[in-house]
Write a protein that holds these residues in place. Structure first.
Motif, PDB file in Angstrom:
ATOM      1  N   TYR A 160      71.022  84.155   8.760  1.00 15.33           N
ATOM      2  CA  TYR A 160      71.348  83.519  10.024  1.00 15.33           C
ATOM      3  C   TYR A 160      72.036  82.173   9.787  1.00 15.33           C
ATOM      4  CZ  TYR A 160      68.292  86.886  12.347  1.00 15.33           C
ATOM      5  OH  TYR A 160      67.723  88.046  12.824  1.00 15.33           O
ATOM      6  N   ASP A 196      69.762  81.256   4.612  1.00 15.11           N
ATOM      7  CA  ASP A 196      70.180  80.893   5.959  1.00 15.11           C
ATOM      8  C   ASP A 196      70.922  79.563   5.900  1.00 15.11           C
ATOM      9  OD1 ASP A 196      68.978  83.116   7.126  1.00 15.11           O
ATOM     10  OD2 ASP A 196      67.106  82.043   7.600  1.00 15.11           O
ATOM     11  N   LYS A 253      74.228  86.511  14.715  1.00 15.53           N
ATOM     12  CA  LYS A 253      73.444  85.781  13.719  1.00 15.53           C
ATOM     13  C   LYS A 253      73.578  84.270  13.872  1.00 15.53           C
ATOM     14  CE  LYS A 253      71.776  89.170  11.052  1.00 15.53           C
ATOM     15  NZ  LYS A 253      72.272  89.276   9.669  1.00 15.53           N
ATOM     16  N   GLN A 293      66.738  86.011  17.444  1.00 15.98           N
ATOM     17  CA  GLN A 293      67.003  86.881  16.300  1.00 15.98           C
ATOM     18  C   GLN A 293      67.162  88.340  16.722  1.00 15.98           C
ATOM     19  OE1 GLN A 293      63.633  86.037  13.759  1.00 15.98           O
ATOM     20  NE2 GLN A 293      64.749  84.499  12.579  1.00 15.98           N
TER      21      GLN A 293
END
Length: 663
Positions: free
Chosen positions: A151, A64, A180, A235
């Motif tokens: 993400y 991420d 995302k 999310q």
């Protein structure tokens, strides 16, 4: 403010993050402690429970991304990196904002492990993160979600949301449906001057709803359960999300909630009062082992996710070795030999260098699948889209061309983010005069050493009828003064093809290609190797008496002047100098062979003359604004014609009036 004793491990760990920021700022006598103290609970929940990362390998492709857009609160990020196990020892936190430390005043990409992009100029982090989210979406569509599925998280401040660039970028993110992308808005209602009510009264969350984002309102900054719930909701939503975190700036200090907590050290008395209010009993920079253990419980989760990803990638490499090899090549930034991909243009043709750029891209785009192009609503003018490029959209994430709309600044920031993410090289176009609109992002690309490619067309007064509002005068020089930016202004179509090769092979920083609107002749003396060296003799004469050095469309003008002078028995060489920065990187002997110090030298460029004194004894430039008319009339009336160049050369020789050239 109500004080609270340490009652849980979570509280101890959150307060450790707060106190680290407080102590580092106090020791440096400089910094911004307020935001880290207010947003510590949000950062703690994100980093210990949600963020997918592996401190042993900060460049793991499927990590991420975390962007601290509110970069003034850099100690929040440095504290998180240290506590989470990155290679950032406590000693570096003690040396916050000191010479040579890994903890500069604002996060710097390439300087501190775990920092994904340089932030500090407000709005840049969030806008760059939009580009990262674009790259994640594209790479997942191209290589599969089993290899790419992560993400991009951002912490943004009121100041970030005030800056216009975030409006541009957030509008684009909503249009593209970048689900995302998750932004935590530090909604503390405080800025440097005082309450945000002084200057910021619109419903910014309603604005984000209009952008097409999911908006999660008024999550209490100390409510860990609410923070967890908000992250899960973000999310789960296909839209980009903004979470309004109602934090308290300077939480725990006597300045809590006060704009004075934003900047500067609090002083010994307030630091002591803050320690008492938070129940913190440890000396400065002393962190209990249980705090380290708490933060580093995420290590096992990250290492497991990394190992599982590695297994999936190895399975891909077994089943589809070419696809896996292409993924590796992209992330490593390796290029094939581009020489064979470059077009060749026949001397004698006339072609605008923007058109030559488009024809070069027609050859490069199929050869380099990592190229992602775009334009700020000037595609037909910039020639940045090739016929076989599909548009990138929420329904076609494999598309390679991005319509940024009239959003030059956000385009530049997003291009930086796309390239920073890895897997792609971004280029985008606008008019040279609008480089002013994106300059902060271009400057950050140079500061970070990100090889973004900026395509600037309509490069001079020769764009003609649009007049002085669109005719760049000072822009070439203003770009040349930016450190680590290469500015290439090619003289013709073949120099343009080489310029693209130079831009793509360069990994150390960004490149600006500066291209003509008007057709210019394809020249016979172009040397590709000379272009790559930044400058070369394009037309030599026996025993030259002087030299004319020029760039872009003025090179052909210099050649015409050379011919006029030869008719009078005066021999001057002509030098094309498309890239000052590359030329300055050559050995002194080569530079002197091209521009001998002993030769009187005239520089010719349809732009500001300031700066040419490093190469020339006299300059034919333009140090005032242009005029509206067809471009031949503008050129003629502003003195850019062969006879004027020849006369300027004669004046340099002390031969004014010789030859009878019109002025």
């Amino acid at each position: 403010m109500k004080t609270a004793a340490v009652t849980s491990q979570e509280t101890l760990s959150i307060n450790a993050l707060r106190i680290l920021a407080l102590d580092a700022v106090e020791q440096a006598k400089s910094g911004h402690p307020g935001m880290p103290m207010g947003m510590a609970p949000t950062a703690y929940v994100l980093w210990t429970e949600f963020l997918k990362h592996d401190p042993r390998d900060p460049q793991w492709p499927d990590r991420d991304r975390f962007v601290l857009s509110a970069g003034h609160g850099s100690m929040l990020l440095y504290g998180l990196l240290h506590l989470s196990g990155y290679d950032l020892p406590l000693e570096e936190l003690r040396r916050f904002r000191q010479w040579g430390s890994k903890t500069p005043g604002h996060p710097e990409y390439g300087h501190t492990p775990g920092v994904e992009t340089t932030t500090g100029p407000l709005g840049q982090g969030l806008s760059t993160a939009v580009g990262m989210a674009i790259a994640e979406r594209k790479l997942a569509a191209e290589f599969g979600s089993e290899i790419v599925d992560h993400y991009t998280y951002v912490i943004a401040s009121d100041g970030d949301l005030m800056e216009g660039v975030t409006g541009e970028a957030s509008s684009l993110a909503g249009h593209l449906g970048l689900g995302k992308l998750i932004v935590f808005y530090d909604d503390n209602e405080v800025s440097i001057d005082g309450s945000t009510a002084l200057a910021f009264s619109e419903d910014r969350l309603l604005r984000y709803e209009a952008y097409g984002w999911q908006v999660i309102r008024e999550v209490h900054g100390e409510d860990l359960a609410a923070i967890r719930s908000a992250i899960r909701a973000a999310q789960a939503d296909p839209r980009p999300s903004i979470i309004s975190v109602r934090s308290i700036i300077g939480f725990g200090s006597p300045l809590a909630g006060n704009h004075k907590a934003h900047s500067d050290a609090m002083g010994p008395e307030r630091v002591a009062a803050t320690r008492a209010a938070l129940g913190w009993e440890y000396p400065p920079f002393v962190i209990p082992e249980e705090v380290y253990a708490d933060y580093r419980r995420s290590l096992e989760r990250g290492q497991q996710a990394h190992a599982e990803w590695q297994a999936r990638f190895e399975a891909l490499a077994q089943a589809q070795p070419e696809r896996a090899a292409e993924f590796r090549r992209r992330l490593e930034g390796k290029l094939p030999d581009l020489t064979s991909a470059l077009p060749h243009f026949a001397a004698g043709e006339r072609l605008a260098t923007r058109a030559a750029s488009g024809k070069t891209l027609e050859r490069l785009v199929p050869a380099l699948p990592e190229l992602v192009g775009g334009s700020a609503d000037l595609t037909p003018s910039n020639n940045t889209r090739t016929p076989d490029m599909e548009d990138f959209s929420r329904t076609n994430p494999r598309g390679r061309y991005i319509h940024y709309g009239v959003r030059e600044h956000a385009m530049a920031a997003a291009m930086n983010g796309i390239t920073l993410h890895g897997g792609y090289r971004a280029y985008g176009g606008t008019f040279l005069v609008f480089s002013d609109y994106l300059r902060p992002s271009l400057r950050l690309a140079a500061l970070m050493g990100v090889p973004t490619v900026f395509v600037f067309t309509h490069d001079s007064i020769a764009l003609g009828e649009d007049g002085p509002t669109h005719q760049p005068i000072e822009h070439l020089m203003s770009l040349r003064v930016i450190p680590n930016l290469w500015v290439i202004r090619p003289a013709d179509a073949n120099e343009t093809a080489v310029a693209w090769k130079m831009a793509l092979q360069r990994r150390e920083g960004p490149t600006a290609l500066v291209l003509t609107r008007q057709a210019v002749p394809v020249l016979s003396g172009v040397e590709r190797a000379g272009v790559e060296r930044g400058g070369y003799v394009i037309s030599e004469v026996p025993q030259p008496q002087g030299c004319i050095v020029a760039t872009g469309s003025e090179v052909s003008l210099a050649l015409e002047a050379q011919a006029l002078l030869l008719q009078q028995g005066i021999a001057v060489r002509v030098v094309s100098l498309p890239c000052w920065e590359a030329f300055e990187g050559q050995p002194q002997a080569y530079r002197d062979s091209v521009l001998p110090p002993s030769l009187p030298t005239l520089a010719v460029e349809a732009g500001a003359s300031l700066g040419w004194e490093r190469y020339a004894d006299a300059v034919l430039g333009i140090d005032h604004f242009g005029a509206s008319a067809p471009y031949p009339a503008v050129y003629h009336n502003l003195g850019f014609r062969p006879g004027t160049v020849a006369r300027a050369m004669l004046e340099l020789f002390g031969m004014a009036g010789y030859g009878g050239y019109e002025t």
